[in-house]
Design an enzyme around this catalytic site. Structure first.
Site, PDB file in Angstrom:
ATOM      1  N   PRO A   1       7.464  -0.697   5.052  1.00  0.00           N
ATOM      2  CA  PRO A   1       6.374  -0.870   4.093  1.00  0.00           C
ATOM      3  C   PRO A   1       5.071  -1.276   4.789  1.00  0.00           C
ATOM      4  CG  PRO A   1       7.815  -2.774   4.035  1.00  0.00           C
ATOM      5  CD  PRO A   1       8.469  -1.779   4.944  1.00  0.00           C
TER       6      PRO A   1
ATOM      7  N   LEU B   1       0.821  -1.219   0.000  1.00  0.00           N
ATOM      8  CA  LEU B   1       0.000   0.000   0.000  1.00  0.00           C
ATOM      9  C   LEU B   1       0.849   1.260   0.000  1.00  0.00           C
ATOM     10  CD1 LEU B   1      -2.671  -1.039   2.652  1.00  0.00           C
ATOM     11  CD2 LEU B   1      -2.918  -1.058   0.158  1.00  0.00           C
TER      12      LEU B   1
ATOM     13  N   ASP C   1       3.762  13.925  15.117  1.00  0.00           N
ATOM     14  CA  ASP C   1       4.047  13.720  13.687  1.00  0.00           C
ATOM     15  C   ASP C   1       2.742  13.730  12.903  1.00  0.00           C
ATOM     16  OD1 ASP C   1       5.659  13.383  11.473  1.00  0.00           O
ATOM     17  OD2 ASP C   1       5.712  11.205  11.628  1.00  0.00           O
TER      18      ASP C   1
END
Length: 563
Positions: A364, A357, A476
């Site tokens: 990943p 994705l 973040d």
């Protein structure tokens, strides 16, 4: 020359087609420059000024002309070069009728240009000009001299040769060229020295054959005492054909891209100097470098092994009865389902690239389908990831404890075989940035959807900052960390960088600044000070983009509007 027109010689009829310049821009009578094919030897194109050679294009060697860049004109035309018993010519043909009309022109000052017709402006536009440098000047370095455009002075002698008149070379006059250090004596075990990356010397008045190979070519040259050098005639693949020189080698250019190999005849004494002694030095250097490299590799290997063992000890997670014991939050024991590695591998088709994705700082992310039919998103830590055990434990402990409809749900984790894998609920519409930064997809976000996304992000932040047991700062927060489910409901994800406070704490400092700088508040990026405002500023930027329906670069943190 227009497309389809031949440039060269018909050996049957004697017709020679070549370019001639005008006398001036306004005077179409014959000028001083001609550009023609010379077939006296191995064919090559030469630019003349009256009876003097100005420059030459090396012979055709199978895919381009020797010493000339392979100009890519495939977008407009197909270039053809023909060398046969009946004719020698070059020609270019347009690929199709829609290709622009092209022609070649030799200007009154001797410049060769390729022009393209601009139908809209009704003018000829220069597409390509033959670039001329010092080393294109014919015979600049004389016999056995090599011209290197990247060196000063430009000229040097081939290996085994010295300037014929050194005093002239000191005055930058190279025209007399070079002579051998040791004269040839035919029949005394002579051989050849290979020179690579050169434009082949002048190929007039020599012998060539397009059918024999390089080994046969060497034999023929060695058997003829007048032969000074040999080379391949066609460099494609293994190469075929042979070119033999019987005169001094003139107009050599060195250190060029896609240059050719030429083998120059040398006496046995020079072969020892340039071959055997060099080989001995190369062996010595190879041994020294090889031993040093092995020692260095051994040291690095030991350091890596020690570091890996230390890391494995630090990252050893305690497994117990099918679940993993995680950090305690306010002294309350928290457990999360532990997935078997093989089950995750089966769900993602062994982490197939087709199921990938995306990729983040952690590693990943793959789409998977469990054996019970549930769709999941699997985030797998990369071996070279900048994030590690601390971020893994932090995300597991925080997100597993949190329960909110606008926070992504963590279903479990996997720590088998040194792996660190997190299993989430699958979000069908990927992340928010895939909508914001794509003009076509962005147009599908109507105001209702934008409002729902903004409202959902705000609700999640309110929960994190005020309503959860601990006050949590994400640190973040950006569009790529906001995921969208199949109904376009937003959910905040990626809590690897998050920090938690007690209920009565509002801000803190850190010595390690983490996250994405473009989305950080200035007080956090500069001083390491973070608070709930650290999340509000980047989230405000996402809301601005959603409201305005456009992207922008964050150049100043003050522009985000939260002080």
């Amino acid at each position: 020359m227009l497309p389809g027109m031949k440039f060269g010689i018909d050996l049957v009829t004697g017709i020679n087609r070549y370019y001639t310049s005008w006398k001036s821009v306004s005077d179409p009578s014959l000028g001083n420059f001609t550009y023609r094919l010379d077939s006296n030897g191995f064919p090559q194109f030469i630019l003349w000024k009256d009876s003097m050679i100005l420059l030459r294009i090396g012979p055709w060697i199978g895919q381009t002309f020797s010493g000339i860049p392979n100009y890519n004109m495939s977008a407009y035309c197909i270039y053809t070069y023909v060398l046969s018993e009946k004719e020698i010519y070059s020609r270019f043909d347009l690929i199709n009728k829609t290709s622009p009309t092209m022609r070649v022109r030799l200007t009154p000052n001797g410049e060769a240009k390729i022009l393209v017709w601009n139908g809209r402006q009704k003018i000829w536009v220069v597409y390509l000009t033959q670039q001329v440098t010092d080393c294109d000047q014919y015979g600049l370095c004389g016999a056995y001299g090599v011209c290197n455009i990247n060196k000063t002075p430009r000229c040097e002698c081939l290996r085994g040769f010295v300037p014929k008149f050194p005093e002239k070379w000191e005055e930058v006059d190279f025209s007399d060229g070079c002579v051998r250090k040791t004269n040839l004596v035919c029949g005394t075990e002579e051989g050849f020295v290979k020179h690579s990356g050169v434009k082949l010397p002048d190929t007039r008045r020599l012998w060539y054959n397009m059918t024999i190979n390089l080994q046969e070519c060497e034999r023929l040259c060695l058997e003829n005492c007048s032969c000074t050098a040999y080379a391949k005639a066609d460099v494609r693949s293994e190469g075929q054909g042979c070119v033999l020189w019987f005169r001094d080698l003139i107009d050599i250019r060195g250190q060029i891209e896609d240059g050719q190999d030429i083998y120059v005849r040398m006496p046995s004494s020079e072969l020892v100097k340039s071959g055997r002694s060099r080989t001995r030095r190369q062996i010595q250097i190879f041994i020294i470098v090889g031993v040093s490299t092995l020692v260095l590799i051994g040291i690095i290997f030991l350091l890596v092994v020690c570091k890996k063992r230390k890391r494995q000890k630090e990252e050893n997670l305690t497994l117990s009865s099918g679940s993993v014991a995680l950090n305690k939050i306010e002294s309350e024991e928290m457990e999360l389902p532990l997935f078997e590695f093989q089950r995750i591998a089966n769900a993602t088709s062994n982490f197939s690239h087709d199921n990938k994705l995306g990729q983040g700082g952690y590693g990943p992310v793959y789409k998977g389908i469990l054996d019970d039919g549930r769709e999941i998103a699997v985030k797998r830590l990369s071996r070279n990831s900048s994030q590690g055990l601390d971020e893994f434990k932090n995300e597991v402990s925080l997100i597993a404890k949190l329960q909110h409809r606008n926070l992504v749900a963590l279903l479990g984790c996997c720590t088998e075989k040194g792996e660190r894998i997190l299993i989430y609920e699958y979000m069908a519409n990927n992340s928010l940035d895939s909508f914001l930064f794509d003009e076509k997809i962005r147009s599908t976000l109507d105001w209702t959807k934008r409002y729902n996304i903004i409202n959902g992000i705000a609700r999640a932040l309110l929960y994190l900052h005020q309503d959860s047991k601990l006050r949590i700062i994400h640190r973040d927060l950006k569009a790529s960390n906001i995921l969208l489910d199949h109904e376009m409901n937003p959910k905040i994800s990626d809590f690897g960088m998050a920090r938690s406070f007690g209920g009565n704490e509002t801000e803190a400092n850190t010595a390690r600044v983490v996250g994405t700088y473009g989305y950080m508040s200035p007080e956090y990026a500069i001083d390491g000070q973070f608070s709930v405002k650290s999340d509000l500023k980047p989230s405000r930027s996402c809301m601005d983009m959603l409201q305005r329906g456009q992207t922008f670069a964050i150049d100043r943190w003050d522009d985000l509007g939260v002080k």
